[in-house]
Design a protein around this motif. Structure first.
Motif, short mmCIF file in Angstrom:
data_model
loop_
_atom_site.label_atom_id
_atom_site.label_comp_id
_atom_site.label_asym_id
_atom_site.label_seq_id
_atom_site.Cartn_x
_atom_site.Cartn_y
_atom_site.Cartn_z
N UNK A 1 -3.72 10.82 -10.64
CA UNK A 1 -4.25 9.73 -9.84
C UNK A 1 -5.35 10.26 -8.94
N UNK B 1 -8.25 2.18 -1.04
CA UNK B 1 -8.13 1.79 -2.44
C UNK B 1 -6.81 2.25 -3.07
N UNK B 2 -5.90 2.75 -2.27
CA UNK B 2 -4.62 3.16 -2.83
C UNK B 2 -4.78 4.28 -3.84
N UNK B 3 -3.83 4.40 -4.76
CA UNK B 3 -3.89 5.40 -5.83
C UNK B 3 -4.27 4.70 -7.14
N UNK C 1 8.47 8.38 -9.86
CA UNK C 1 7.49 9.43 -10.10
C UNK C 1 7.55 10.41 -8.94
N UNK D 1 8.34 -0.72 -6.89
CA UNK D 1 8.76 0.47 -6.16
C UNK D 1 8.00 0.53 -4.83
N UNK E 1 3.35 2.32 0.52
CA UNK E 1 2.71 1.84 -0.70
C UNK E 1 3.71 1.09 -1.57
N UNK F 1 5.73 -1.07 -11.66
CA UNK F 1 5.93 -0.12 -12.74
C UNK F 1 6.08 -0.86 -14.06
N UNK G 1 2.25 3.23 -13.04
CA UNK G 1 2.31 2.52 -11.77
C UNK G 1 0.95 1.95 -11.41
N UNK H 1 -0.71 0.63 -7.98
CA UNK H 1 -0.43 0.68 -6.55
C UNK H 1 -1.22 -0.36 -5.78
N UNK H 2 -0.64 -0.83 -4.67
CA UNK H 2 -1.39 -1.55 -3.67
C UNK H 2 -2.17 -0.56 -2.81
N UNK H 3 -2.96 -1.10 -1.88
CA UNK H 3 -3.80 -0.25 -1.04
C UNK H 3 -3.01 0.42 0.07
#
Lengths: 113, 111
Positions: free
Chosen positions: A35, A41-43, A102, B33, B88, B92, B99, B101-103
């Motif tokens: 990632x 912008x998150x991951x 994860x 998650x 976060x 999933x 995954x 993800x949100x910000x």
């Protein structure tokens, strides 16, 4: 038990240089992921692997290549670094199957000048 | 393409206060998650929710999954400075366990 180890932790590159980021896990996980994390912008998933010898593209794969020659290692390569690739890179691994967490490394901070 | 929106983006509170952060999706979650990320470290899983209406508790943290499985909330009771971090949410997918993800919500709890 080290979990997920990323090397190097920091790196500064010049535009056009190449480099490889190494991720190693000692949990015998099938799945591994790369990632990038940018402010606000998150991951975002770059590439991932569901087993030794396999790789697949994620959300933002352009400019990156990966290899998974050994189950425990997942390499991320930048062939010709660009300033837009300045970011924090995280590797993660998990067991196969649904609802598996994860496990993340502590990141590689990469700056491209 | 699924979009995950987290709110608020930033939250700064005093120790002992309660707070709630939210995660909303443009489509139904496969499974959701929640992770917490501290400075200089990778995200660490807090909880996984799967069933609509599900509520899970982890000490002072309460996670709720919406009935329609398109939204979730995280409530922290009596926040402590150790709760400081980036929270976060992530969807999933069932195949490949990828995954999205949100910000994130950056939480700061001041002593």
């Amino acid at each position: 038990n080290a979990g997920v180890t990323q090397t190097p932790k920091f790196r500064v590159l010049k535009t056009g240089q190449s480099m490889t980021l190494l991720c190693a896990q000692d949990m015998n996980h099938e799945y591994m992921y790369w990632y990038r994390q940018d402010p606000g912008m998150g991951l975002r998933l770059i590439h991932y692997s569901v087993g030794e010898g396999t790789t697949a593209k994620g959300e933002v794969p352009d400019g990156y290549n990966v290899s998974r020659l050994k189950k425990q290692n997942f390499l991320l390569g930048l062939e010709s670094a660009a300033p837009s690739q300045t970011s924090v890179y995280f590797c993660a691994s998990s067991y196969s199957g649904v609802l598996q967490p994860q496990h993340f490394g502590d990141g590689t901070r990469l700056s491209i000048l | 393409t699924q979009l995950l929106e987290q709110s608020p983006q930033f939250l700064s509170i005093q120790e002992g206060e309660n707070l709630t952060v939210y995660c909303n999706s443009s489509s139904v979650f496969s499974s959701l998650q929640w992770y917490r990320q501290e400075p200089g470290e990778g995200p660490v899983l807090l909880v996984t929710v799967v069933t609509g209406g599900e509520v899970k508790k982890l000490k002072r943290l309460t996670f709720q999954f919406g009935d329609a499985r398109k939204d979730s909330s995280l409530h922290i009771t009596a926040a402590q400075p150790g709760d400081t971090g980036l929270y976060l949410c992530a969807d999933q997918e069932t195949s490949g366990s990828r995954l999205t993800f949100g910000e994130g919500t950056q939480l700061t709890v001041n002593p």
